[in-house]
Scaffold this motif. Structure first.
Motif, PDB file in Angstrom:
ATOM      1  N   ALA A 123      16.543   4.439   6.501  1.00  0.00           N
ATOM      2  CA  ALA A 123      15.330   5.138   6.076  1.00  0.00           C
ATOM      3  C   ALA A 123      14.902   6.180   7.106  1.00  0.00           C
ATOM      4  O   ALA A 123      15.108   5.992   8.308  1.00  0.00           O
ATOM      5  CB  ALA A 123      14.209   4.125   5.849  1.00  0.00           C
ATOM      6  N   ASP A 124      14.298   7.268   6.605  1.00  0.00           N
ATOM      7  CA  ASP A 124      13.924   8.379   7.489  1.00  0.00           C
ATOM      8  C   ASP A 124      13.065   7.922   8.655  1.00  0.00           C
ATOM      9  O   ASP A 124      13.222   8.424   9.775  1.00  0.00           O
ATOM     10  CB  ASP A 124      13.173   9.454   6.692  1.00  0.00           C
TER      11      ASP A 124
ATOM     12  N   PRO B  67      11.635   3.155   1.247  1.00  0.00           N
ATOM     13  CA  PRO B  67      11.472   4.278   2.176  1.00  0.00           C
ATOM     14  C   PRO B  67      12.452   5.405   1.875  1.00  0.00           C
ATOM     15  O   PRO B  67      13.607   5.170   1.523  1.00  0.00           O
ATOM     16  CB  PRO B  67      11.767   3.634   3.541  1.00  0.00           C
ATOM     17  N   ILE B  68      11.963   6.637   2.008  1.00  0.00           N
ATOM     18  CA  ILE B  68      12.791   7.821   1.758  1.00  0.00           C
ATOM     19  C   ILE B  68      13.967   7.830   2.725  1.00  0.00           C
ATOM     20  O   ILE B  68      13.827   7.580   3.917  1.00  0.00           O
ATOM     21  CB  ILE B  68      11.955   9.102   1.924  1.00  0.00           C
TER      22      ILE B  68
ATOM     23  N   VAL C  99       4.642   4.811   5.635  1.00  0.00           N
ATOM     24  CA  VAL C  99       6.019   5.281   5.418  1.00  0.00           C
ATOM     25  C   VAL C  99       6.132   5.880   4.012  1.00  0.00           C
ATOM     26  O   VAL C  99       5.689   5.283   3.032  1.00  0.00           O
ATOM     27  CB  VAL C  99       7.017   4.120   5.585  1.00  0.00           C
ATOM     28  N   LYS C 100       6.744   7.062   3.914  1.00  0.00           N
ATOM     29  CA  LYS C 100       6.941   7.693   2.618  1.00  0.00           C
ATOM     30  C   LYS C 100       8.003   6.931   1.833  1.00  0.00           C
ATOM     31  O   LYS C 100       9.033   6.544   2.384  1.00  0.00           O
ATOM     32  CB  LYS C 100       7.373   9.146   2.793  1.00  0.00           C
TER      33      LYS C 100
ATOM     34  N   GLY D 123       0.783  -1.232   0.000  1.00  0.00           N
ATOM     35  CA  GLY D 123       0.000   0.000   0.000  1.00  0.00           C
ATOM     36  C   GLY D 123       0.810   1.275   0.000  1.00  0.00           C
ATOM     37  O   GLY D 123       0.352   2.311   0.496  1.00  0.00           O
ATOM     38  N   ASP D 124       2.003   1.238  -0.603  1.00  0.00           N
ATOM     39  CA  ASP D 124       2.841   2.437  -0.599  1.00  0.00           C
ATOM     40  C   ASP D 124       2.705   3.268  -1.863  1.00  0.00           C
ATOM     41  O   ASP D 124       3.417   4.259  -2.051  1.00  0.00           O
ATOM     42  CB  ASP D 124       4.314   2.062  -0.378  1.00  0.00           C
TER      43      ASP D 124
END
Length: 539
Positions: A259-260, A250-251, A242-243, A225-226
């Motif tokens: 990842a952030d 992940p960013i 998560v972006k 679901g990203d």
């Protein structure tokens, strides 16, 4: 018959493009539907208009495209097509006939694509498409007879090529050119049979140039679901919310591999082991938590990032030459216990920290042999009046020597033990031994020796050093012993003869000396000492 308006077709294509929100067609979204416009060029018995781009009839259609694999699509075309003679002056043939036709066709084509990654924006292809068309033609019409359409069905075929342009993530623009044939053995399309014997010369054909927009149907599978389909997602299983970047990962703003959403320092490059935070000195403690951020490389640190100080002496282990110093001990810059007198015995173990002495004597100066001899022989020269505790004047010189020794060795205390022979009652002898010890102690005190450096006690007749059966033995047993010992160590008399209360302890308790009162005690009046008072002893 009303013809299909090019403006209407273009308007429909615009609506389709605006409504398209799907990604370009890939294995994720296999079905696409589109609208397209056609322009045709006729070649047959009534002329050749191939590659003449003026006065072309326009038409259009709908296509449904199905993704099969990276190199193959299946395409269903539903087309309305218009055909006519090459130019206005050739509209009529030699028999007075003109040619104009409309077809309604359906074809199932095979698009053989170049093996290019689905995500690339340009996809060339070759098209092979058999089909069937319903034809309405005015091949038998004359200028005076009006419309006289002939209608029939026929198999068709086309071969060509095209380009699919993936417009970002919203639509596909395609351009296509193909040559089409109709199975009309009696030249029914244009009404003229040239009696040709070869396929290429006998069959009427036409070129079709098409342009259209196509949108995909359905929704790409996206298990985590990203927003990035599973097909493109290089990081499946990303936690919800998560972006992510275009690859579904992940960013990672600072590019440190953390990842952030897991990075406590998302704007500064750091280490994965420290949740993305930097560690300038490499000691394993993040800079934000490091109270000693400039620790040298390889130095072991505590939880605060400061060098370990195992013994807690204020000197880090990597600089500490004595890393097991007991707690509370003062140390020098190298972490070793202070040794003020430099005798090799650290102050915390040195009974005489300001005067050098061997370790065997707890860092204190050893009493010289001459002084020891004086003390050992003192018992021979300290004499009392008969049956009394009064010192004889012959004892004074020896006692004065003891005073000098005590002043020379301020770290020592002196034990005085009084003894008697076995004549007389035991309790009388005990009292007499205490009084004689007290008399010698008083002499030393009067000479300036501190009271806490002299302990005196009596043992009566209990500790003989010779037989009491002879006068000589009795004379040896009547004595006062003088034994030096380091202040704070075990009292020398108690070490030799056992425990007995000292005169100071008895008097501080408000008690009288033990035993029966003697016939007389006393000590000479104090004489002024020619010696200086001993300095205060360091505790």
């Amino acid at each position: 018959m009303r013809y299909f308006s090019p403006k209407t077709l273009l308007f429909g294509l615009g609506l389709l493009a605006a409504a398209s929100t799907a990604n370009a067609q890939t294995a994720d979204r296999k079905t696409a539907i589109g609208l397209h416009a056609n322009a045709t060029q006729y070649r047959g018995d009534l002329g050749n208009n191939f590659f003449e781009f003026k006065n072309m009839p326009y038409s259009g259609g709908i296509d449904i495209n199905r993704y099969i694999g990276k190199v193959l699509d299946i395409k269903l075309d539903l087309d309305y097509t218009r055909l006519r003679s090459p130019a206005e002056e050739d509209k009529f043939n030699s028999a007075g006939r003109r040619f104009r036709a409309q077809t309604y066709g359906a074809g199932l084509g095979f698009k053989i694509k170049a093996p290019i990654n689905d995500n690339f924006f340009l996809h060339p292809y070759v098209l092979i498409e058999p089909g069937f068309a319903w034809v309405a033609t005015d091949r038998y019409a004359t200028p005076t007879s009006g419309n006289n359409f002939t209608r029939f069905g026929t198999f068709t075929g086309q071969i060509g090529g095209g380009l699919d342009f993936h417009l970002g993530e919203s639509a596909i623009l395609f351009l296509q050119a193909s040559q089409s044939y109709m199975q009309t053995s009696d030249a029914r399309l244009d009404g003229v049979d040239n009696n040709a014997t070869t396929f290429w010369d006998k069959k009427d054909r036409y070129l079709t140039f098409s342009a259209g927009l196509r949108a995909n149907l359905g929704k790409a599978k996206d298990a985590d679901g990203d927003g990035v389909s599973d097909k493109k997602d290089k990081c499946p299983g990303t936690p919800t919310g998560v972006k992510v970047d275009v690859n579904g990962c992940p960013i990672d703003t600072d590019g440190d591999g953390v990842a952030d959403y897991q990075d406590k320092c998302p704007d500064v490059k750091g280490l994965a082991a420290l949740q993305g935070c930097p560690d300038a000195d490499g000691d394993g403690v993040a800079d934000a938590d490091d109270k000693c951020p400039n620790t040298p490389a390889g130095v072991r640190v505590d939880a605060s990032g400061c060098p370990l100080d195992t013994d807690g002496d204020g000197v880090a282990d990597y600089q500490d030459k004595c890393s097991d110093t007991p707690a509370g001990v003062k140390v020098d810059a190298t972490g070793c216990p202070l040794d003020r007198d430099g005798d090799g015995v650290p102050d915390f173990q040195d009974r005489c920290p300001d005067r050098a002495g061997p370790a065997s004597n707890k860092g204190c100066p050893e009493i010289k042999a001459e002084a020891k001899k004086i003390l050992n022989e003192a018992t021979k020269y300290i004499n009392f009046d008969f049956n009394k505790a009064t010192l004889k004047s012959s004892s004074y010189s020896k006692l004065d020597q003891m005073v000098q020794i005590m002043n020379d060795y301020p770290d020592y205390s002196l034990s005085i033990a009084g003894h008697t022979d076995s004549k007389g009652a035991d309790d009388y002898n005990l009292r007499l031994s205490y009084e004689r010890a007290a008399s010698a102690r008083k002499y030393l005190l009067d000479k300036g020796i501190s009271a806490d450096r002299i302990e005196a006690r009596g043992y009566g007749e209990t500790k003989p050093i010779a037989s009491n059966t002879t006068a000589a033995g009795q004379a040896l047993n009547r004595r006062v012993d003088f034994d030096p010992y380091l202040t704070g160590e075990t009292n020398a008399a108690e070490a030799k003869y056992g425990a007995a209360p000292s005169i100071s302890e008895i008097r501080s308790a408000g008690e009288k000396l033990p035993g029966k009162k003697t016939t007389g005690t006393g000590a000479p009046r104090s004489r002024k000492s020619p010696m200086k008072k001993a300095p205060a002893r360091k505790k």
